[in-house]
Design a protein around this motif. Structure first.
Motif, PDB file in Angstrom:
ATOM      1  N   ALA A1101      -1.168   7.626  -7.756  1.00 37.79           N
ATOM      2  CA  ALA A1101      -0.899   7.387  -6.337  1.00 37.79           C
ATOM      3  C   ALA A1101       0.448   7.969  -5.962  1.00 37.79           C
ATOM      4  CB  ALA A1101      -0.882   5.888  -6.087  1.00 37.79           C
ATOM      5  N   SER A1102       0.516   8.529  -4.757  1.00 37.34           N
ATOM      6  CA  SER A1102       1.794   9.136  -4.372  1.00 37.34           C
ATOM      7  C   SER A1102       2.217   8.688  -2.992  1.00 37.34           C
ATOM      8  CB  SER A1102       1.678  10.653  -4.386  1.00 37.34           C
ATOM      9  OG  SER A1102       1.006  11.070  -3.220  1.00 37.34           O
ATOM     10  N   HIS A1103       3.466   8.982  -2.676  1.00 33.82           N
ATOM     11  CA  HIS A1103       3.986   8.673  -1.344  1.00 33.82           C
ATOM     12  C   HIS A1103       3.428   9.605  -0.295  1.00 33.82           C
ATOM     13  CE1 HIS A1103       7.657   5.832  -1.970  1.00 33.82           C
ATOM     14  NE2 HIS A1103       6.574   5.400  -2.554  1.00 33.82           N
ATOM     15  N   ASP A1104       2.659  10.614  -0.723  1.00 29.53           N
ATOM     16  CA  ASP A1104       1.972  11.452   0.258  1.00 29.53           C
ATOM     17  C   ASP A1104       0.763  10.735   0.835  1.00 29.53           C
ATOM     18  OD1 ASP A1104       3.735  13.283  -0.558  1.00 29.53           O
ATOM     19  OD2 ASP A1104       2.338  14.589  -1.603  1.00 29.53           O
ATOM     20  N   PHE A1106      -1.942   9.744  -0.814  1.00 31.02           N
ATOM     21  CA  PHE A1106      -3.224  10.056  -1.478  1.00 31.02           C
ATOM     22  C   PHE A1106      -3.241   9.400  -2.843  1.00 31.02           C
ATOM     23  CE2 PHE A1106      -2.471  13.903   1.157  1.00 31.02           C
ATOM     24  CZ  PHE A1106      -3.552  13.753   2.004  1.00 31.02           C
ATOM     25  N   VAL A1107      -4.458   9.155  -3.342  1.00 30.52           N
ATOM     26  CA  VAL A1107      -4.606   8.787  -4.745  1.00 30.52           C
ATOM     27  C   VAL A1107      -5.478   9.866  -5.381  1.00 30.52           C
ATOM     28  CG1 VAL A1107      -5.418   7.070  -6.382  1.00 30.52           C
ATOM     29  CG2 VAL A1107      -4.460   6.335  -4.188  1.00 30.52           C
ATOM     30  N   ASP A1108      -4.939  10.523  -6.418  1.00 38.97           N
ATOM     31  CA  ASP A1108      -5.726  11.537  -7.124  1.00 38.97           C
ATOM     32  C   ASP A1108      -6.349  10.902  -8.348  1.00 38.97           C
ATOM     33  OD1 ASP A1108      -4.870  13.550  -5.388  1.00 38.97           O
ATOM     34  OD2 ASP A1108      -2.982  13.780  -6.497  1.00 38.97           O
ATOM     35  N   ILE A1109      -7.609  11.297  -8.640  1.00 39.86           N
ATOM     36  CA  ILE A1109      -8.258  10.771  -9.835  1.00 39.86           C
ATOM     37  C   ILE A1109      -8.483  11.942 -10.794  1.00 39.86           C
ATOM     38  CG2 ILE A1109     -10.274   9.551 -10.722  1.00 39.86           C
ATOM     39  CD1 ILE A1109     -10.502   8.256  -7.967  1.00 39.86           C
ATOM     40  N   GLY A1119     -11.207  13.839  -8.190  1.00 38.83           N
ATOM     41  CA  GLY A1119     -11.394  13.227  -6.875  1.00 38.83           C
ATOM     42  C   GLY A1119     -10.067  12.922  -6.207  1.00 38.83           C
ATOM     43  N   VAL A1120     -10.129  12.844  -4.858  1.00 38.01           N
ATOM     44  CA  VAL A1120      -8.938  12.470  -4.089  1.00 38.01           C
ATOM     45  C   VAL A1120      -9.337  11.355  -3.137  1.00 38.01           C
ATOM     46  CG1 VAL A1120      -7.168  13.240  -2.503  1.00 38.01           C
ATOM     47  CG2 VAL A1120      -8.058  14.832  -4.198  1.00 38.01           C
ATOM     48  N   CYS A1121      -8.592  10.273  -3.137  1.00 37.36           N
ATOM     49  CA  CYS A1121      -8.872   9.180  -2.202  1.00 37.36           C
ATOM     50  C   CYS A1121      -8.019   9.400  -0.963  1.00 37.36           C
ATOM     51  CB  CYS A1121      -8.504   7.829  -2.804  1.00 37.36           C
ATOM     52  SG  CYS A1121      -9.154   7.582  -4.443  1.00 37.36           S
TER      53      CYS A1121
END
Length: 1969
Positions: A1101-1104, A1106-1109, A1119-1121
């Motif tokens: 998880a980032s401050h951008d 998004f959560v990248d998987i 995947g990108v949440c």
């Protein structure tokens, strides 16, 4: 470049011309050395007439306006004006400060006076209340303070013949004060008829309570006690300004210019008229006189001082002169002689000799003088006037040469040209005129370039040019003499100036600060020879600059002394002196110039000590010559410790948020979890911004601090113990010389210093109240008794404490830049040094202040930044380490040498027996010999030197060293990187403790199956820590960027780390080597998680937002949440690895499906059912309860759930770690709370087996390990958790008596209003209608009948002159408790009612009274210590908090002789509700009724307040000291029990902990008692008694009583406990029980009072007897053996007592009250004879004339007639529905008159028998009836009504009689009316809201007593028709005296109380024959 340093020459004040005579008095005295002391401007002057020499005291920062001489005549006290004025006490011999008294007055200090032995000083302020303050001046401590008067006070004096008495006088008043305890109580002087009320200007006290005072009209008023007894008229013809007493008598001086001498009895000796002497003049006014032997000193309004020798009194000697009223602006120096010329608005021009220090010529002009100049040849003197003219005089004989007026506005500056041909005259109308000297001053030119008034002029050396400055700051140049403006640059370059007095121009740029455009510099003068420039400004400062000074903000030396603006300054012709003149202080200062070459010899002239620095001050360009600050120090100075929210603010914030919760918390909340955690180990040490904070204790343990915790580390066992008393960052630590106590200082709004014991880890003292924001340095003195501390407020305040007592000794402002260390001189406890940014200062204590001198660097060095300092082997030597690596060696205040010690700053140094040790940024420890000559040995801190068994790893070589300590054969070193190392003398280094370095720490992960955890921080390291007993860092790895999160893979082999640049990496968990890294995002990676099970996926998880998987095996993003609107804060997987829960910064809770990242919408009800692999989320239903009440100001940053899903741990921004039961549904869940971190907790994690909790502190960089203590196997250890934020909703129980006591509002007497609903115009304000037949003076008519039939006609009538209180029937039991005690072994009892304390003898019933309280007493206690036998404390109600006489107070008094020992005025607004003495009897505890229910501890003998703190937000009923302690006490109240400890000056409290018992809930606690082994018993509202061990509930004695337990008493001799409650009497139960020491068995006693329920309010146990006070105002003695009850005191239960009747012939009286009883009292036997219960409230009662019948009127309109013999009812009737107010038998016993509130009087004929049919009634009464009286012949009735009207009716017809003449002829049988012309005088001026309520004329008919709403009984003569008649007043009742009567034969007066339900019997004292 030179201007960057201050000039190296110096000015020394040599002479001051002038004396302050205006607006000051009594400021001129002879000292013991026969010198004369006075003041002028801001300087105290000591003048020796023999040597014609002056010494100066310059400790003040503004005008001095008051002066007092110590009785030994060496010490002087002076007071100044200013926003924060202070008083200096100084030695007139050495002119050094002895003490500084400050922080109390505002505006200024108007008067000062020492007491007889000189121990105490009184001061009067200039604030709006003219506060009077008494000081213990040696200790700088205020003893007492009170508002002085509403108008100015002019003089104050101690009565030198009576201790503790003072007198003050001023505008239209004189007051006589007494000081007792901390209370100053004034009595106003009574002017009476003897003299006019007028302003008193001065006073002197004499023997036999005589006071002499001087009045404004010139009379002398003589006072005895507080009464004016005589006046000496015409002593002076105008105001008497000064009065001075000496052995021979008194001297007075007045505005008439006369001095009068009087002998000791104030008979005149002689008069000296100064106006008639040769030096005298018309209008001379004397402001100060001092008479010693045959010399008299006189100070005048016009600044002269005369000395008169008595036997040559017509030849006064003028020893000092100065300018008088008006501003002083003109100054010129003679061109060839040492003379100065000044001219002032007083129109005089004066010439002073600078060599002889004397005035040599004076001439008065017609106009005020504004400027002056002397021609080059010294012959002509030109003076510019305020009216625009100028005059030229000859200097020789002051004769006029010429007078010219060409202008209308003031001439501000004039100057002769250097060749003497021209005079330039600058005017305020912005022009300069040029006049030719030789042409008899003919005008030859004019310069008109300026747009503003001319301020300064200078001629060029060749007299061809003139430069001017004007008010707008412009500089212009003109050609002479024509006046053409010059602008060409070339021409300007060639000019040379003859003088430089202009403030604008290149040469003087440097005198202006860098960034300001102010024009507050009034004058400059350049000394070309010495290359110095002197300036004068608006702030009273004279400065020296280098000349020329070209760059703005040059350095300078500054000199103070003038008070306000310095208007002009000039060098003398030979540059030997500087003359400066003050505008408002009209003084002339002469400074000696000491050039550089002479300075060396002048070193012994140490810089003058003063509170404001005299030598060079920091000017703006300070930094220019100092090398760049070291980066580390730079960083540190920029740290701010300010908090958005301080922990101290939380209670208020919670209160504000309470409203919101009321709605939210309706449903019952979960209990707090059963588990608790205990701090086990902390990895970390605060080295990055603190120094010298690491020490060995006595037994070789190591003490240091991190976050908010003091840590004691045992290196043998590798364990830590913790001091957890702080609630925010600790910034400094010091160890006691004996190495057993430690002092730590913390951050806070009002930060505290804790002194604690390293063995027991208990606080010994807590010091607070004088710093702001935080404390950055502390240090113990060598004897360990004192402590010095430095704050981080803007002025870095330094405070010196007596830490055991918790007292502040002294305080001073340190420096505007940061101070790093404070050190106390080991040889002289009063000296200390501070060191900091460009700061080295040497301080010494002076009373309540500290006087600092800057270190004098001289030519040796620069003002460098000092990082550390120590004292050497003598008291003179000091050493400091600088930021450049040098060690400076100081002797006294002078720098003698510097030694290069380190590369980079020296951060730490220590003095050893034979040398020193230093440590620096270069990572080297150096040992030195004892004079810093040789470096004996160095140790470098390197990895290579680490000993083999060392725990952990050193991060880098040569870390910056911040702390060094020696002991036990080792050197202990603390580094900036948070490591603590031990260096063996032989070289090897052991690492003991370490933590992260600077930068926030956020990333935390615990291993899936091992007791280890990983952390990653902004310090760019990844670390692995061992949580098992070895407690060390296992591995560390540097990263290229800081990181915010990390996570172990499920198999524990890999470790993923998220970095701050948007990349993340996976590392091998054992070796920390990289496996793989990715960089897909730009912003911080905030959370990273492996999916559960095999760890197939990794979510990042980032401050951008998004959560990248990622797929871990294939290392690809799968995947990108998307869908979060803000940065992601937390992520969690579900247990199947299919679903992600995401929290964002916008407080969204989102769900995504893995691995694609598709957003799912799951209703919250469903979300609850999902099984999560981990829970670190802070949002959602299950965690609703974790958000605090004050959620707006703080965030919950982290959470973690145990694997059994029972307990949720959270961390928040305020540094709290909390445990909740999971799920935490419903708002504001209950929790346990732990404080150890200082600010935000960034992460919390349970270990794999839930055995430990690991928490991270963001800013404190510490990793804390807590052990989890499960509910089951926890022994009953006290968990140091605090219960939840909100008190439980369950109410604390209900009881009518408790509610009533809680809600009662106490009126104070002064504010009471009328008890009856009266309306209309008060009698003394009504217009009197003229009587129809005003009789002629000598009347032929028959003599007027008596107003009143007198009953004892035979005896001579003797008026009554006094009333003495003889009996009081009443006891305040209805709303007070524990207020009946035994005294004198049970012979006497003591209790209170209304405002009197009563000592009642059990055997005889006689009473004596303490009557010093001025309002109701609410509580009483007896001192149990044998040293203080019979000492009683009582607390009263009051309104204000301004310490005036109406403030609430506690009186401590001797019960036997009724002497007041001490009065403590307190800030408990509303009143004092509980008092208790400590075990030694020396301390007193008081509790207030104010909203915070403040708890205060006093040292009552001195009246000193030791500590005070808010107790609880609801009512506290009782607080009591433990019987064996002076520091521990317990308070109980509404849903409240608190266990308190007094530590120094601080009060620490612990709430009682209930959680250990199942289903225990906090009830309202009412009473407290104590047992051995720290047991406490509290009685509750439900009848249970709680038993507490320490502060933990250990059992409950259920239903100890059936109703509330109101009273408990601990018997000291055998430990048995008595309880008293509210119960119905039954066979086995009783309202009083006696218990064994542990409250296991008891014996009950029944009170045989016949009440339905007994309600006990007070119990006390004596020898074999129990004393009980009840709610029904009875005091009963119960025998322990036979249980027999003996009622000692009776009283009415509820008031008001309205009805009162005295028996016609015997000493009996009846009372009737709201409690439905009528009682019969016997005065002779001092007891109640009988009582009748009527079942309804009774309002009035009356005897028949024979005394055989009694009539009673009821509140319901009924009346009853009883036969006295049998108490049978003879008849009763109810003809009215409203209350009967008065009932009367006619004197012939035929009629009964009944007056009611239905505006009626009914008549009944008693001869018709008991049927009682009404025969008639009085019509048209305008309002309700108050009182009635029959005439002696039974034919008339007078009625007073509620509209202030008195009416007369005929009996029995009821016809209204209006004929005044007829009314005047009636003789009355009784008089109880408050209305009528005969009693006009009883209405006072002050009765706006309150009324006279009752009156009674004596049987003799010549005396009258009244009762009023203020609770006063007053005695008048009867009749008293004149308004405001003279009277005597008697206090004792509470507000509202309801009724008053004389008994038969006028032997006694009985008064009945409204609010106090008490009956007072006063003995009448008749005038003797």
């Amino acid at each position: 470049m030179a201007a960057r340093s201050a000039p190296s020459c110096h000015l020394r004040l040599e002479w001051v011309y002038g004396y302050r005579g205006h607006q000051c008095r009594n400021n001129l005295y002879y000292t013991a050395a026969k010198e004369i002391v006075y003041f002028v401007a801001g300087v105290g002057v000591v003048y020796s007439p023999r040597e014609h020499r002056q010494k100066f005291y310059r400790g003040h920062s503004d005008d001095i306006i008051s002066l007092a001489l110590h009785p030994e005549r060496v010490l002087v006290a002076t007071g100044q004006v200013g926003k924060e004025p202070y008083i200096c006490v100084w030695d007139s011999y050495t002119v050094q400060t002895v003490s500084v008294l400050k922080d109390v007055h505002t505006h200024g200090i108007a008067c000062l006076a020492f007491d007889l032995d000189g121990q105490r000083l009184v001061s009067v302020g200039l604030d709006s209340k003219n506060a009077v303050c008494v000081w213990d001046w040696k200790r700088g401590r205020m003893l007492s303070m009170a508002p002085g008067h509403t108008d100015r006070i002019f003089d104050i004096s101690w009565d030198l013949y009576q201790p503790n008495k003072l007198v003050s006088c001023g505008v239209k008043h004189i007051k006589f004060w007494s000081l007792c305890g901390n209370a100053l109580t004034p009595k106003r002087g009574v002017f009476g008829k003897t003299g006019d009320l007028q302003t008193i200007l001065c006073l002197a006290c004499a023997r036999d309570e005589l006071t002499y005072s001087g009045a404004l009209n010139g009379d002398i008023y003589v006072w005895k006690g507080i009464n004016l007894i005589r006046t000496i008229q015409g002593a002076h013809t105008a105001g008497i300004f000064s009065m001075n007493s000496c052995e021979e008598g008194f001297a007075t001086g007045g505005r008439d210019g006369c001095i009068r001498l009087w002998d000791l009895t104030f008979k005149p000796i002689t008069v000296i008229d100064l106006r008639e002497t040769e030096q005298g003049y018309k209008g001379l006014s004397v402001r100060s006189v001092c008479w010693r032997g045959d010399h008299i000193l006189v100070g005048t309004q016009d600044s002269e001082i005369f000395e008169i020798v008595v036997h040559e009194r017509n030849k006064p000697f003028l020893i000092m002169q100065g300018h008088c009223e008006g501003e002083l602006w003109a100054l010129a120096v003679h061109p060839t002689k040492p003379l100065a010329v000044t001219g002032s608005d007083d129109r005089s021009v004066r010439i002073w000799s600078l060599v002889d220090h004397a005035l040599i010529a004076r001439c008065n002009m017609e106009e005020p003088i504004r400027c002056a100049a002397v021609n080059v040849d010294g012959i002509h003197l030109a003076l510019g006037m305020k009216d625009g003219s100028f005059t030229v005089l000859r200097v020789r004989d002051m004769t006029e040469v010429v007078h010219i007026k060409d202008r209308k506005e003031a001439i501000h500056e004039l100057k002769y040209s250097p060749d003497g041909t021209y005079l330039a005259v600058g005017c305020n109308d912005s022009s300069v005129d040029i006049y030719g000297v030789a042409q008899r001053y003919k005008k030859v030119g004019e310069c008109v370039g300026s747009l503003s008034f001319i301020t300064h002029l200078d001629w060029s050396s060749d007299s061809r040019y003139l430069q001017t400055n004007d008010g707008s700051g412009k500089r212009l140049l003109y050609k002479m003499p024509g006046g053409k403006e010059v602008t060409s640059k070339e021409e300007i370059k060639g000019m040379h100036w003859a003088s430089w007095t202009c403030v604008a121009g290149l040469e003087v740029n440097g005198i202006w600060p860098k960034y300001s455009d102010i024009n507050d510099i009034n004058s400059v003068d350049g000394n070309y020879v010495g290359q110095v420039l002197v300036t004068a400004d608006d702030y009273g400062v004279v400065k020296l600059f280098r000349y020329p000074c070209l760059r703005k903000g040059a350095k300078f030396r500054k000199y103070i002394g003038h008070s306000a603006h310095v208007t002009n300054v000039r060098w003398s012709h030979d540059y030997q002196w500087v003359i400066s003149i003050g505008g408002a202080d009209h003084s002339v200062f002469q400074w000696k110039f000491i050039p550089e070459r002479k300075l060396k010899d002048a070193l012994h002239i140490a810089p003058q000590e003063s509170l404001a620095e005299s030598n060079s001050d920091e000017s703006d360009s300070d930094l220019s010559d100092v090398p760049e600050l070291d980066s580390e120090i730079e960083q540190e100075t920029q740290l701010t410790y300010h908090r958005q929210v301080y922990k101290e603010d939380l209670p208020q914030l919670k209160e504000q948020c309470k409203e919101k919760q009321k709605s939210a918390t309706s449903k019952r909340r979960e209990r707090a979890p059963g588990n608790s955690i205990r701090l086990h180990f902390i990895h970390g040490y605060r080295g990055y911004d603190c120094r010298s904070n690491l020490f060995y204790t006595q037994i070789g343990e190591i003490v240091y601090h991190v976050a908010a915790v003091g840590v004691i580390y045992n290196r043998q066992q590798n364990t830590q113990r913790f001091y957890l008393g702080h609630d925010d960052d600790i910034l400094c630590l010091a160890i006691h010389p004996l190495k057993d106590y430690v002092a730590t200082g913390q951050v806070g709004r009002d930060p505290s210093i804790h002194v604690w014991d390293t063995e027991t880890i208990k606080p010994l003292s807590i010091l607070k109240g004088y710093h702001q924001y935080g404390i950055c340095a502390v240090e113990f003195s060598a004897d360990g008794k004192r402590l010095a501390s430095v704050g981080i407020d803007d002025s870095h305040t330094i405070v010196l404490w007596d830490w055991k007592k918790g007292e502040k000794l002294s305080v001073a402002r340190g420096s505007k830049d940061k101070i790093f260390v404070v050190k106390m001189n080991p040889y002289v406890p009063d000296k200390l040094i501070t060191a900091g940014i460009k700061h080295m200062k040497f301080w010494r204590r002076a009373g309540g202040g500290l006087i600092g001198r800057k270190g004098y660097v001289g030519t040796l060095g620069k003002n460098d930044t000092m990082m550390c300092a120590v004292y050497g082997w003598t008291e003179e030597m000091a050493f400091s380490g600088t930021s450049t690596g040098d060690v400076c060696i100081w002797r006294d205040v002078f720098l003698v040498k510097t030694v290069k010690a380190h590369d980079g700053p020296v951060f730490s140094m220590h003095a050893l027996e034979k040398g020193f040790v230093t440590g620096g940024k270069d990572g080297v420890v150096a040992l030195w010999d004892d004079s810093f000559e040789r470096c004996l040995k160095t140790y470098a801190i390197k990895r290579a030197d680490l000993a083999p068994g060392s725990k952990g790893l050193l991060l880098e070589d040569n870390p910056s060293i911040r702390a060094i300590s020696l002991g036990h054969g080792h050197i202990l070193v603390g580094t900036k990187n948070g490591e603590i190392l031990e260096v063996d003398k032989s070289g090897p280094i052991t690492l003991l403790v370490q933590g992260h370095m600077e930068g926030e720490v956020w990333g935390l992960a615990t291993h899936p199956y091992l007791p280890i955890c990983a952390t990653v921080s902004d310090d760019k390291t990844l670390r692995i820590w061992d949580l098992s007993p070895s407690h060390c860092m296992l591995a560390v790895r540097k990263l290229k960027k800081g990181g915010r999160c990390c996570c172990f893979s499920p198999d524990g082999k890999a470790l993923a780390v998220g970095l701050n640049d948007g990349s993340f990496l996976m590392a091998n968990a054992d070796t920390l080597e990289d496996l793989v890294s990715f960089h897909h995002r730009k912003d911080i990676i905030s959370d990273i998680r492996f999916s559960p099970g095999s760890g197939k996926y990794l979510a990042v998880a980032s401050h951008d937002s998004f959560v990248d998987i990622y797929n871990v095996m294939s290392s690809k993003r799968v995947g990108v949440c998307k869908g979060a609107t803000s940065y992601v804060t937390h992520i969690d997987w579900d247990s199947r690895g299919k679903l992600l829960q995401v929290n964002t910064g916008a407080k969204e809770q989102l769900f995504f499906e893995a691995p694609r990242g598709k957003k799912q919408t799951i209703p919250s009800v469903e979300a609850e059912k999902i099984s999560w692999a981990t829970w670190t989320s802070v949002l959602g239903l299950c965690t609703e309860g974790i958000w605090p009440v004050i959620g707006e100001v703080t965030d919950v940053t982290a959470s973690c759930l145990t694997s059994d899903k029972m307990v949720l741990a959270t961390g928040d921004d305020l540094g709290f770690v909390k445990l909740f039961r999971y799920p935490a549904k419903g708002k504001f869940g209950k929790f346990k709370k732990y404080v150890a971190h200082s600010t935000h907790v960034t992460n919390v994690r349970w270990t794999y087996d839930d055995s430990m909790l690991v928490t991270l502190g963001g800013a404190d960089m510490s990793l804390m390990v807590w052990t989890n203590e499960m509910e089951s196997h926890r022994e009953k250890k006290n968990c140091d958790s605090e219960e939840s934020d909100i008190d439980s909703e369950e109410d604390g129980g209900y009881d009518s008596d408790v509610t009533r006591e809680n809600e009662i509002s106490y009126t104070i007497r002064a504010l009471s209003t009328n008890i009856r609903p009266m309306f209309g115009v008060k009698p003394h304000l009504q217009q009197k209608e003229p009587s129809v037949d005003e009789r002629p003076p000598v009347s032929r008519a028959p003599p007027q009948p008596e107003k009143l039939q007198s009953n004892n006609v035979g005896k001579k009538k003797r008026p009554i002159e006094d009333l003495v209180l003889e009996l009081a029937f009443g006891y305040r039991g209805r709303d007070c408790r524990n207020n009946v005690h035994y005294l004198n072994d049970g012979d006497d009892i003591i209790y209170h009612t209304a405002s009197i304390g009563i000592l009642h003898n059990v055997a005889t019933g006689t009473q004596s009274f303490y009557q010093e309280h001025n309002d109701d007493i609410l509580c009483l206690t007896v001192n149990q210590h044998p040293k203080f036998i019979n000492i009683v404390a009582t607390g009263q109600v009051g309104d204000s908090t301004d310490m005036s006489a109406t403030a609430p107070s506690v009186h401590i008094w001797d019960a036997v002789n009724k002497q007041t020992l001490s009065i403590l005025r307190c800030s408990h607004s509303k009143g004092v509700c509980s008092v208790s003495f400590s075990a030694t009897g020396k301390l007193l505890l008081s509790v207030g009724l104010d909203p915070e229910h403040t708890v205060t501890i006093w040292r009552w003998q001195e009246g000193a307040k030791i500590a005070s703190r808010g107790g609880h937000n609801q009512r506290i009923f009782v607080a009591e000291f433990r019987p064996d302690s002076d520091t521990q006490f317990v308070s109980v109240g509404i849903k409240h029990v608190k266990f308190w400890t007094l530590a120094g000056r601080a009060l620490l409290s612990k709430k009682g902990l209930l959680s250990t018992l199942e289903d225990a809930r906090m009830q309202t606690m009412l009473a407290v008692a104590f047992g051995a082994n720290n047991l406490t018993f509290t009685g509750t509202i439900s009848g249970d008694v709680c038993v507490w061990k320490d502060h933990i509930l250990c059992r409950v004695v259920a239903r100890a009583h059936n109703g509330p337990v109101f009273a408990m008493y601990t018997t000291l001799r055998d430990g048995l406990i008595v309880t008293g409650g509210k119960e119905r009497p039954s066979k086995e139960g009783g309202a009083v029980k006696l218990w064994d020491q542990e409250l296991r068995r008891c014996r009950a006693f029944r009170l045989e009072t016949g009440q339905v329920t007994d309600c006990v309010r007070s119990v006390c146990r004596g020898k074999g007897k129990i004393l009980v006070g009840t709610r029904n105002s009875e005091i009963i003695e119960v025998g322990e053996k036979n249980a027999a009850c003996n009622i000692l005191v009776n009283g009415h239960v509820d008031g008001p007592i309205w009805g009162l009747a005295t028996h016609p012939s015997r000493d009996f009286f009846l009372s009737a009250a709201e409690d439905g009883t009528v009682r019969l009292w016997d005065i002779a036997d001092k007891k109640m004879l009988n009582k009748v219960n009527l079942g309804h409230a009774a309002r009035t009662v009356c005897y028949s004339p024979e005394g055989d019948m009694v009539a009673i009127g009821m509140k319901n309109g009924e009346f009853i007639i009883l036969l006295v013999s049998s108490l049978k009812i003879w008849g009763k009737k109810r003809d009215r529905r409203c209350a009967i107010h008065d009932i009367r038998f006619s004197p012939d016993s035929r009629y009964l008159a009944v007056g009611s509130s239905e505006n009626s009087v009914d008549f009944y004929d008693l001869t018709l028998g008991p049927t009682l049919n009404r025969i008639s009634y009085c019509k048209d009464i305008p309002s309700f009836v108050i009182q009635m009286d029959f005439s002696a012949d039974s034919r008339h009735l007078q009625v007073s009504s509620g509209c202030y009207k008195r009416l007369v009716y005929e009996v029995p017809s009821g016809k209204h009689l209006v004929d005044h003449a007829a009314i005047d002829r009636i003789t009355w049988a009784t008089w109880t009316s408050i209305l009528g012309d005969e009693v006009m005088g009883i209405w006072s001026r002050h009765a706006e809201k309150a009324d006279v309520t009752c009156a009674c004329v004596s049987h003799s008919g010549i005396s009258l007593v009244t009762g009023d709403d203020f609770g006063m009984v007053k005695l008048y003569d009867f009749p008293c028709p004149e308004k405001f008649a003279k009277h005597k007043r008697f206090l004792g009742h509470s507000p509202h005296v309801t009724n008053i009567r004389f008994t038969s034969g006028d032997r006694h007066v009985v008064s009945a109380g409204g609010d106090d339900c008490s009956l007072f019997v006063w003995k009448c004292v008749h005038v003797s024959h």
